[in-house]
Design an enzyme around this catalytic site. Structure first.
Site, PDB file in Angstrom:
ATOM      1  N   HIS A 225       0.837  -1.207   0.000  1.00 18.15           N
ATOM      2  CA  HIS A 225       0.000   0.000   0.000  1.00 18.15           C
ATOM      3  C   HIS A 225       0.871   1.256   0.000  1.00 18.15           C
ATOM      4  O   HIS A 225       0.962   1.949  -0.997  1.00 18.15           O
ATOM      5  CB  HIS A 225      -0.923  -0.059   1.223  1.00 18.15           C
ATOM      6  CG  HIS A 225      -2.034   0.948   1.226  1.00 18.15           C
ATOM      7  ND1 HIS A 225      -2.233   1.866   0.225  1.00 18.15           N
ATOM      8  CD2 HIS A 225      -3.019   1.170   2.134  1.00 18.15           C
ATOM      9  CE1 HIS A 225      -3.288   2.609   0.514  1.00 18.15           C
ATOM     10  NE2 HIS A 225      -3.772   2.211   1.670  1.00 18.15           N
TER      11      HIS A 225
ATOM     12  N   HIS B  38      -0.955   0.611 -12.203  1.00 17.85           N
ATOM     13  CA  HIS B  38      -1.876   0.850 -11.082  1.00 17.85           C
ATOM     14  C   HIS B  38      -3.100  -0.027 -11.279  1.00 17.85           C
ATOM     15  O   HIS B  38      -3.520  -0.251 -12.412  1.00 17.85           O
ATOM     16  CB  HIS B  38      -2.291   2.336 -11.062  1.00 17.85           C
ATOM     17  CG  HIS B  38      -2.891   2.769  -9.776  1.00 17.85           C
ATOM     18  ND1 HIS B  38      -4.214   2.590  -9.492  1.00 17.85           N
ATOM     19  CD2 HIS B  38      -2.336   3.370  -8.697  1.00 17.85           C
ATOM     20  CE1 HIS B  38      -4.456   3.074  -8.283  1.00 17.85           C
ATOM     21  NE2 HIS B  38      -3.331   3.546  -7.768  1.00 17.85           N
TER      22      HIS B  38
ATOM     23  N   ASP C  97       3.692   7.269  -6.922  1.00 16.65           N
ATOM     24  CA  ASP C  97       4.922   6.966  -6.192  1.00 16.65           C
ATOM     25  C   ASP C  97       6.185   7.148  -7.021  1.00 16.65           C
ATOM     26  O   ASP C  97       7.284   7.082  -6.488  1.00 16.65           O
ATOM     27  CB  ASP C  97       4.869   5.516  -5.689  1.00 16.65           C
ATOM     28  CG  ASP C  97       3.804   5.352  -4.629  1.00 16.65           C
ATOM     29  OD1 ASP C  97       3.754   6.188  -3.729  1.00 16.65           O
ATOM     30  OD2 ASP C  97       3.013   4.396  -4.727  1.00 16.65           O
TER      31      ASP C  97
HETATM   32  C1  LIG Z   1       0.275  -1.505  -9.048  1.00 19.57           C
HETATM   33  C2  LIG Z   1       0.226  -2.935  -9.557  1.00 19.57           C
HETATM   34  C3  LIG Z   1       0.375  -3.882  -8.348  1.00 19.57           C
HETATM   35  C4  LIG Z   1      -1.103  -3.170 -10.275  1.00 19.57           C
HETATM   36  O1  LIG Z   1      -1.219  -4.498 -10.555  1.00 19.57           O
HETATM   37  P1  LIG Z   1      -2.449  -5.152 -11.339  1.00 19.57           P
HETATM   38  O2  LIG Z   1      -3.545  -4.202 -11.515  1.00 19.57           O
HETATM   39  O3  LIG Z   1      -2.743  -6.413 -10.626  1.00 19.57           O
HETATM   40  O4  LIG Z   1      -1.846  -5.398 -12.770  1.00 19.57           O
HETATM   41  P2  LIG Z   1      -1.144  -6.714 -13.285  1.00 19.57           P
HETATM   42  O5  LIG Z   1      -0.105  -7.149 -12.292  1.00 19.57           O
HETATM   43  O6  LIG Z   1      -2.236  -7.684 -13.636  1.00 19.57           O
HETATM   44  O7  LIG Z   1      -0.414  -6.208 -14.594  1.00 19.57           O
HETATM   45  C5  LIG Z   1      -0.902  -6.319 -15.913  1.00 19.57           C
HETATM   46  C6  LIG Z   1       0.286  -6.601 -16.831  1.00 19.57           C
HETATM   47  O8  LIG Z   1       1.226  -5.511 -16.753  1.00 19.57           O
HETATM   48  C7  LIG Z   1       2.473  -5.975 -16.224  1.00 19.57           C
HETATM   49  N1  LIG Z   1       2.934  -4.983 -15.233  1.00 19.57           N
HETATM   50  C8  LIG Z   1       2.135  -4.335 -14.341  1.00 19.57           C
HETATM   51  N2  LIG Z   1       2.875  -3.441 -13.641  1.00 19.57           N
HETATM   52  C9  LIG Z   1       4.138  -3.571 -14.107  1.00 19.57           C
HETATM   53  C10 LIG Z   1       5.342  -2.924 -13.780  1.00 19.57           C
HETATM   54  N3  LIG Z   1       5.373  -1.983 -12.840  1.00 19.57           N
HETATM   55  N4  LIG Z   1       6.464  -3.269 -14.435  1.00 19.57           N
HETATM   56  C11 LIG Z   1       6.411  -4.229 -15.399  1.00 19.57           C
HETATM   57  N5  LIG Z   1       5.298  -4.869 -15.766  1.00 19.57           N
HETATM   58  C12 LIG Z   1       4.182  -4.549 -15.126  1.00 19.57           C
HETATM   59  C13 LIG Z   1       2.174  -7.317 -15.575  1.00 19.57           C
HETATM   60  O9  LIG Z   1       3.321  -8.133 -15.555  1.00 19.57           O
HETATM   61  C14 LIG Z   1       1.087  -7.828 -16.457  1.00 19.57           C
HETATM   62  O10 LIG Z   1       1.687  -8.288 -17.652  1.00 19.57           O
HETATM   63  P3  LIG Z   1       1.143  -9.621 -18.386  1.00 19.57           P
HETATM   64  O11 LIG Z   1      -0.254  -9.258 -18.823  1.00 19.57           O
HETATM   65  O12 LIG Z   1       2.105  -9.854 -19.484  1.00 19.57           O
HETATM   66  O13 LIG Z   1       1.153 -10.691 -17.326  1.00 19.57           O
HETATM   67  C15 LIG Z   1       1.389  -3.201 -10.556  1.00 19.57           C
HETATM   68  O14 LIG Z   1       1.249  -2.349 -11.675  1.00 19.57           O
HETATM   69  C16 LIG Z   1       2.759  -3.023  -9.908  1.00 19.57           C
HETATM   70  O15 LIG Z   1       3.280  -3.963  -9.287  1.00 19.57           O
HETATM   71  N6  LIG Z   1       3.400  -1.811 -10.081  1.00 19.57           N
HETATM   72  C17 LIG Z   1       4.664  -1.552  -9.457  1.00 19.57           C
HETATM   73  C18 LIG Z   1       4.499  -1.250  -7.989  1.00 19.57           C
HETATM   74  C19 LIG Z   1       3.925   0.129  -7.738  1.00 19.57           C
HETATM   75  O16 LIG Z   1       4.371   1.108  -8.299  1.00 19.57           O
HETATM   76  N7  LIG Z   1       2.938   0.186  -6.841  1.00 19.57           N
HETATM   77  C20 LIG Z   1       2.323   1.432  -6.437  1.00 19.57           C
HETATM   78  C21 LIG Z   1       0.902   1.520  -6.844  1.00 19.57           C
HETATM   79  S1  LIG Z   1       0.263   3.109  -6.388  1.00 19.57           S
END
Ligand SMILES: CC(C)(COP(=O)(O)OP(=O)(O)OC[C@H]1O[C@@H](n2cnc3c(N)ncnc32)[C@H](O)[C@@H]1OP(=O)(O)O)[C@@H](O)C(=O)NCCC(=O)NCCS
Length: 429
Positions: free
Chosen positions: A267, A306, A362
């Site tokens: 979070h 996100h 972030d």
């Molecule tokens: C925020 C987050 C958890 C959202 O996750 P989500 O909605 O569950 O999205 P998914 O994990 O299903 O991602 C969809 C696709 O994009 C990719 N992806 C998502 N975020 C990514 C990232 N930061 N870097 C590389 N690839 C990413 C996933 O691997 C997935 O690829 P695929 O379809 O080939 O498997 C994710 O984007 C993330 O881990 N970001 C980095 C951490 C971050 O900055 N968090 C702060 C949020 S405010």
């Protein structure tokens, strides 16, 4: 067109008509779908609430596809540019912008409730020298419930108001003292001549000078960051505040639960992960290799992507601008160059474009916090101070909502049944 869903249960052949309201069906309406009178009705299974609305809310609107964020209908861009944190806090809590009189009254009250009981100070001083400031904040906000036992009377709107004012007022005091504690420095009392952000800076950084003289550009940047974090609809910590608050406990206990949720790395912790990543990349020439690593699935580009935003996070744009103001005072964080180049390359790369991965809030905030010499453990404390009016606005909405009940999800039981208990002396014989 009828606003309803016709559901056919293929186990029995029976059909049911379920009303659709605001794009949702009532989960309880599925309860009528049964195999027979002796079996429970159909329920939904939704770990993490990915497709379940838990409330009706008029606090914050997000359109993730278009990258829109509005508090009480006002776009975040306008609030960040033209308002200030205490006015935004009033807007979130009261639902509309204040008149001049209401604003002055609000600011006066928040300013004069910044002090905490001396026993709170003694309580905080009891933490170990290396206590995490977020743990200290969570515990001391929870402890406030013992200083204001009348806060338990949540059905009285006037009583709720005073606790809301107290909490918004005292959060910077507690956050700053947690920061000073880790440094072994004396706690600094609030200075009520200063603005909200300036007073926070004074409590963080004042040493032997009689009066702390905050740089207005830094104060403005901090105020803007508080605005950007003030609410984000039903995120994990807000859901925690609502869930705990639904037991009708006092708001200090409910917000303390929200701080606990925010403490978790999924979070509040992503900006620290961005800094670590940028430091690891080190310089611009290493970026192509890093991007390849991301595409091969060996790395993750932290600060990108996100759950809700499938477009540029509107808060990220504003923070990027705030970076310029802060770096004008502190000197440029050398990692900024790496971040900007990384963003440029990623936004043009097919992998990120196809998956709609854009910078989130972030991506740049950690760079600002680091330039202001905050240790990473303080990043979530800053987030919590900003998020407090949002938590309280949502808590108040929950208390006033006649449809709300104590949060008590169903489960799918997967364990054993009807075992026969053998007493320990027989089992171990
Ligand atoms: C925020 C987050 C958890 C959202 O996750 P989500 O909605 O569950 O999205 P998914 O994990 O299903 O991602 C969809 C696709 O994009 C990719 N992806 C998502 N975020 C990514 C990232 N930061 N870097 C590389 N690839 C990413 C996933 O691997 C997935 O690829 P695929 O379809 O080939 O498997 C994710 O984007 C993330 O881990 N970001 C980095 C951490 C971050 O900055 N968090 C702060 C949020 S405010």
């Amino acid at each position: 067109m009828t606003d309803s869903l016709t559901v056919r249960d293929n186990r029995t052949g029976a059909e049911y008509e379920i009303p659709i309201t605001d794009g949702t069906i009532k989960a309880a309406d599925l309860g009528q779908i049964k195999l027979n009178d002796d079996t429970p009705g159909i329920a939904t299974y939704d770990p993490g609430f990915v497709n379940t609305a838990s409330c009706r809310s008029s606090v914050t609107f997000i359109d993730g596809e278009k990258g829109i964020l509005e508090y009480r209908g006002y776009p975040i861009e306008q609030l960040a540019e033209k308002s200030n944190f205490l006015e935004v806090a009033y807007l979130l809590v009261h639902g509309e912008l204040p008149t001049k009189e209401q604003y002055d009254h609000w600011v006066h009250h928040i300013t004069y409730h910044t002090f905490v009981h001396e026993n709170v100070k003694a309580f905080m001083q009891g933490f170990r020298y290396d206590a995490h400031p977020m743990g200290m904040l969570m515990a001391s906000v929870g402890a406030l419930s013992t200083f204001y036992p009348e806060a338990a009377n949540i059905s009285d709107p006037d009583n709720r108001q005073i606790q809301i004012i107290r909490m918004i007022a005292k959060m910077p005091t507690l956050g700053a003292w947690a920061f000073r504690h880790a440094q072994g420095k004396p706690y600094v009392y609030p200075d009520n001549d200063l603005s909200y952000a300036e007073n926070f800076m004074s409590m963080l950084f004042k040493m032997s000078e009689v009066k702390y003289d905050p740089d207005p550009r830094i104060a403005k940047a901090l105020d803007t960051l508080f605005i950007l974090h003030a609410d984000h609809e039903q995120n994990c910590s807000t859901n925690a505040v609502r869930s705990v608050g639904s037991s009708q406990v006092d708001p200090y206990s409910a917000v303390s639960a929200g701080i606990g949720a925010l403490f978790g790395p999924l979070h509040g912790g992503a900006n620290e992960a961005v800094l670590k990543m940028l430091r690891r990349i080190g310089n611009k020439s290493e970026i192509p290799a890093f991007i390849e690593g991301v595409k091969n699935g060996n790395e993750r580009l932290m600060g990108f992507g996100h759950r809700v935003y499938k477009n540029y996070d509107p808060r990220a744009k504003i923070i990027k601008k705030a970076c310029d103001d802060v770096f004008e005072v502190t000197g440029v964080n050398p990692l900024l160059e790496v971040a900007q180049e990384l963003e440029k390359i990623a936004l043009e790369d097919e992998y990120f474009v196809k998956r709609k991965l854009y910078p989130n809030v972030d991506f740049y905030s950690g760079l600002i916090y680091e330039a202001l010499e905050f240790p990473p453990e303080m990043f979530t404390v800053l987030f919590a101070i900003g998020r407090t009016p949002g938590w309280l606005a949502q808590w108040q909405e929950l208390i006033e909502d006649k449809e709300q009940k104590i949060a008590r999800p169903k489960q799918i039981y997967t364990g054993d049944r009807q075992l026969t208990f053998v007493p320990a002396e027989e089992r171990w014989a």
